[in-house]
Design an enzyme around this catalytic site. Structure first.
Site, short mmCIF file in Angstrom:
data_model
loop_
_atom_site.label_atom_id
_atom_site.label_comp_id
_atom_site.label_asym_id
_atom_site.label_seq_id
_atom_site.Cartn_x
_atom_site.Cartn_y
_atom_site.Cartn_z
N GLY A 275 -0.15 1.01 -1.51
CA GLY A 275 -0.32 2.17 -0.64
C GLY A 275 -1.71 2.19 -0.07
O GLY A 275 -1.92 2.38 1.13
N ALA A 276 -2.71 1.96 -0.95
CA ALA A 276 -4.11 1.96 -0.53
C ALA A 276 -4.95 1.42 -1.67
O ALA A 276 -4.48 1.24 -2.78
CB ALA A 276 -4.57 3.36 -0.13
N MET A 277 -6.25 1.18 -1.38
CA MET A 277 -7.18 0.66 -2.39
C MET A 277 -8.54 1.28 -2.19
O MET A 277 -9.05 1.35 -1.07
CB MET A 277 -7.27 -0.86 -2.27
CG MET A 277 -8.13 -1.50 -3.33
SD MET A 277 -7.47 -1.23 -4.99
CE MET A 277 -8.96 -1.37 -5.95
N HIS A 309 -6.32 10.78 -3.03
CA HIS A 309 -6.24 9.94 -4.23
C HIS A 309 -7.34 8.88 -4.21
O HIS A 309 -8.09 8.71 -5.18
CB HIS A 309 -4.85 9.30 -4.28
CG HIS A 309 -4.64 8.30 -5.37
ND1 HIS A 309 -3.72 8.47 -6.36
CD2 HIS A 309 -5.21 7.09 -5.61
CE1 HIS A 309 -3.73 7.42 -7.18
NE2 HIS A 309 -4.63 6.56 -6.73
N GLU A 310 -7.45 8.17 -3.09
CA GLU A 310 -8.47 7.12 -3.00
C GLU A 310 -9.88 7.71 -3.02
O GLU A 310 -10.80 7.11 -3.59
CB GLU A 310 -8.25 6.28 -1.73
CG GLU A 310 -6.88 5.66 -1.60
CD GLU A 310 -6.45 4.87 -2.83
OE1 GLU A 310 -7.31 4.20 -3.44
OE2 GLU A 310 -5.27 4.94 -3.19
N HIS A 313 -11.09 8.35 -6.44
CA HIS A 313 -11.52 7.12 -7.09
C HIS A 313 -13.01 6.84 -6.89
O HIS A 313 -13.60 6.08 -7.68
CB HIS A 313 -10.74 5.93 -6.53
CG HIS A 313 -9.44 5.68 -7.21
ND1 HIS A 313 -9.31 5.61 -8.57
CD2 HIS A 313 -8.20 5.41 -6.70
CE1 HIS A 313 -8.05 5.34 -8.88
NE2 HIS A 313 -7.36 5.21 -7.76
#
Length: 863
Positions: A275-277, A309-310, A313
């Site tokens: 989805g993403a990083m 969410h990212e 992080h």
């Protein structure tokens, strides 16, 4: 290669021996230009030169650096030239006789990736432009530069990149073009797997964020967002920046630690596996988050959740990182929880906890009942284990448990613990105990006991209400019964809200009493509800505070069968739907009954995300859990119901769009005329815009049933000659009901590696269609004959896609289950990660057969 794996023990030994002071990485990607790769012959390569400065605690000792590359030109250690043929084995560089202070220089030819791992190269079919980006988690930076590939050997990085003229290059730090080379500011100490390079003629939009703190200091963050030029007309950067700024405000308010990584770029890239990083300063996302057609609010909410969410992080994962992948939850569970927490607290998506309860938890409940379930703090022996543990346990169950922790410890104590955690461990690495110690400080609660129950045991508990009434029709006693699966018998402490519901004068099903209590052990009496008026429905996890499977007593279940659509609270309604779906999967509710509930009540669902989840569940119930002899009738009922709701929905609304897409997926033959008419304009549904993405959805069904073929799909690709269009066409081509088509698709995925990761995914998605079970039956035997070879020859990402996607899940018989068991028995020495995937697929198949038996029994009982 076997040597590509890295064990936890090896990582511990290396971390005890080495400390890294810094990396200088120089990449030359001018070779990226040129036509598309054929997939055969030598790989296309780029030059990678890495200088690593590191210390050794035991001078004279030996260790190794990591690098996966076709060839190494030169290696020098402390000025001493080493013979690459002697020290490099394809994945490791042996380092002997280390000094106290060392400098390693590695000059290598690394390969561009076509699998989304390492430095991925994509050629846009629309304009021939080439785009590059990196994706490393958990251990693919070694495909781009030499390093010590483990999360606890953090270091500052300086990147420089030579790229084709006219390109722009981005990395974690701010960059500038000087004398034909892009040079980037040195990063803070970070792990190898979150370094990043993005390069190409991307469409780039900028903005800025500013924040003044209570002490008078100001933080200015340059913002950027990018995508391929072909997607620029659809790129709603303003909304992306809006959510980004809202998130930065929210996390600054709650974390009391300024964003530590300078700029904040966000790249939406093609053929992305995730989805993403969360690469600091350079977050990467799958470009499907740029919407080429009309989508529902749920899609925008999902994108906002991923952005947040990212962003979480940046603190949980990038600033403070787990020592090893055992504690992957220390970043993923927190980011998953914080994504929804911030979505509700900072953006327009105030109902995001409903989506969390209905969608994210469904992922967790499924994963936690598989034979591969594991504690949230998992036993990760090596990198293959780590790759598979990016799962519903680590993400969604972990986030659910954190929601329970917030209820247990208190939100203020939880956030204060987070703040202390960041300040105490900034730029360092942590284990479970480091977090628990600060939470004990702030909450005064016994975190060790809580952690043993919630983080170090596997499985999901079931909570069922038990109601005893007195002679006057009031509650004499209400208890909550807790059960656990035989395989994971631990009972846990739950902080729950128990809600009582009745129908009022207008027929609305509403809550009239609630008590929050601690459930512990097999039976807990809720004394606060004694004397309440007799409930028609008891919801034992009201407000969704804990992680459990909710069950119902007979009265409650009868109420839901009659009046689920009358429940006014959208979160409570979503929780009831989720519980009913779990009962269906557990063979406690006949699948046709779940479908009937969807047909009767889903049309009244106000939350669009819940509606789309119900549609997906109904489709899954028809495919997997209804008795085979009822499948045709079920398909007809779903088609009729979807058609009725499509025409009844408000014109132009997102509900109308959702029903149109659902109708296109489930319709049987009478509906094909409407789909064809919507495509050629001879039919209309008032208010429904048939944009390009919806056109492909309609064609998908028509191709699956042989109504359109290669000619029509080629014409549609000419109309939409883009990367997205190509993926749709490949999926539709593989969906056609022909023996030759299935054989060709199988060969392209299993026998060849010419397709990129995105086209492998599309081919697999088209190949296995529920209406083509007989056509696919011969491939069950071929599957078991091929998977061990595929696993050994292909990258782990492609191997996972093939093993999961081609399992004969549609051959729903005891014979298929027996064949799976036979393969497992004969391959006890197969790679543990491969066995795990087959075991999971076997469990899903066994669950399918139990569900079908339950549904067939319902038929017999009413016959």
């Amino acid at each position: 290669m076997p040597g590509e794996n890295l064990s936890r023990d090896e990582a511990r030994e290396r971390a005890a021996l080495l400390a890294v002071d810094g990396y200088d990485v120089s990449l030359d990607v001018r070779s990226a230009l040129g036509g598309s790769d054929s997939g055969s012959g030598a790989p296309r390569t780029f030059r990678s030169v890495t200088t690593i400065r590191f210390r050794c605690a035991e001078p004279g000792a030996s260790s190794f650096a990591d690098l996966i590359a076709p060839s190494v030109t030169a290696v020098s250690l402390n000025g001493r030239d080493l013979d690459p043929s002697e020290v490099f084995d394809g994945s490791r560089i042996t380092l002997e006789d280390l000094a106290a202070d060392n400098e390693l220089v590695v000059d290598a030819q690394c390969a561009y990736s076509r699998t989304g791992e390492g430095l991925h190269r994509f050629v846009d079919p629309e304009d021939g432009e080439v785009y590059l980006y990196t994706q490393y988690e958990p251990a693919d930076s070694r495909r781009v530069f030499a390093n010590f590939e483990q999360p606890d050997l953090k270091a500052p990085f300086r990147f420089e990149v030579r790229a084709p003229q006219g390109w722009t290059v981005w990395s974690n730090g701010a960059g500038e073009l000087t004398d034909g080379t892009w040079r980037f500011a040195e990063t803070k100490p970070i792990s190898t797997y979150i370094t990043c390079v993005v390069a190409g003629p991307y469409h780039y939009v900028t903005d800025s964020y500013s924040r003044t703190f209570s002490d008078g200091t100001t933080l200015d963050i340059p913002l950027g967002a990018m995508c391929r030029e072909g997607l620029a007309p659809y790129f709603d950067a303003d909304d992306i920046f809006l959510v980004t700024k809202q998130g930065l405000d929210f996390f600054h308010d709650h974390f009391d630690y300024p964003y530590p990584f300078g700029k904040y770029d966000q790249a939406f890239v093609p053929e992305y596996n995730l989805g993403a990083m969360e690469n600091p300063g350079m977050v990467t996302f799958r470009e499907e988050y740029i919407f080429r057609g009309k989508v529902t609010r749920a899609s925008y909410e999902g994108r906002a959740n991923t952005i947040l969410h990212e962003m979480a992080h940046m603190w949980f994962g990038d600033l403070v990182t787990m020592v090893w992948w055992d504690d992957l939850w220390l970043k993923e569970s927190f980011a998953d929880f914080m994504g929804t927490f911030a979505n509700v607290g900072a953006t327009r998506f105030k109902d995001a906890w409903i989506t969390f309860a209905n969608r994210r938890k469904a992922w967790a409940y499924r994963a936690d009942q598989l034979p591969s379930t594991h504690p949230i703090t998992a036993d990760i022996r090596d990198l293959q284990d780590a790759k598979l543990n990016f799962d519903g346990i680590t993400y969604a169950k972990g986030a659910s448990v954190l929601k329970q922790l917030v209820a247990y410890a208190g939100q203020d104590a939880f956030l204060e613990g987070s703040r202390r955690y960041f300040k105490r461990h900034a730029y360092g690495n942590t284990r479970l105990g480091d977090l628990l110690s600060v939470l004990e400080e702030t909450s005064g609660r016994d975190m060790a006991t809580w952690a043993r129950s919630w983080l170090q045991t596997a499985g999901v508990n079931s909570l069922t209400p038990q109601v005893l009434l007195d002679a006057d029709g009031h509650v004499a006693e209400l208890a909550v019964l807790q059960e656990a699966a035989e395989s994971h018998p631990d009972l846990r402490p739950h902080r729950v809200a128990v809600g009582l519901y009745r129908r009022g004068r207008e027929g609305a099903l509403e809550r009239y009493a609630q008590a929050e209590t601690d459930v512990d052990g097999p039976r807990t009496v809720v004394a606060e509800l004694m004397g309440a008026q007799a409930p028609e429905l008891v919801l034992v996890n009201d407000d969704d505070l804990t992680y459990c499977k909710t069950r119902f007593d007979d009265t409650s279940l009868a109420t839901l069968r009659a009046a689920l659509g009358d429940m006014t609270d959208p979160l409570a309604r979503a929780l009831c739907w989720s519980a009913l779906w779990n009962m269906t999967r557990d063979a406690l509710l006949p699948a046709r009954e779940f479908i009937d509930l969807v047909l009767r009540f889903a049309g009244r669902e106000s939350d669009i995300g819940v509606l789309q989840m119900l549609q997906a569940w109904a489709e899954s119930a028809l495919t997997h859990y209804v008795a085979p002899e009822w499948r045709k009738q079920g398909s007809r009922l779903l088609t009729q119901g979807a058609s009725a709701e499509l025409y009844a929905a408000e014109q132009g609304s997102e509900h109308q769009l959702a029903w149109a897409r659902f109708f296109a997926r489930v319709t049987d033959e009478p509906g094909f005329e409407l789909l064809s008419g919507l495509l050629d304009g001879s039919a209309t549904v008032e208010g429904l815009e048939v944009d390009q993405e919806l056109r492909w959805a309609l064609l998908d069904t028509l191709a699956t049933h042989g109504v359109v073929g290669e000619k029509e799909l080629a014409a549609e690709l000419a109309r939409d000659d883009t990367a997205s269009g190509k993926r749709h066409q490949v999926r539709c081509l593989a969906a056609r009901p022909s023996e030759a088509v299935k054989a060709q698709a199988w060969a392209q995925v299993v026998e060849s590696d010419t397709l990129s990761n995105a086209l492998v995914e599309s081919t697999i998605a088209g190949w296995g269609r529920p209406s083509q079970r007989e056509l696919l039956a011969p491939y069950a035997e071929k599957y078991f004959a091929a998977i061990e070879r595929v696993w050994s020859e292909r990258s782990i990402q492609i191997g996972m896609d093939v093993v999961r996607g081609l399992f004969p899940a549609l051959q729903q018989s005891q014979a298929t289950l027996d064949a799976t068991d036979a393969w497992l028995a004969a391959h006890e020495d197969a790679a543990p990660a491969l066995r795990r995937l087959v075991l999971e697929a076997r469990d899903d198949l066994a669950r399918t057969l139990r569900g079908q038996a339950c549904d067939a029994a319902a038929t017999a009982s009413t016959a």
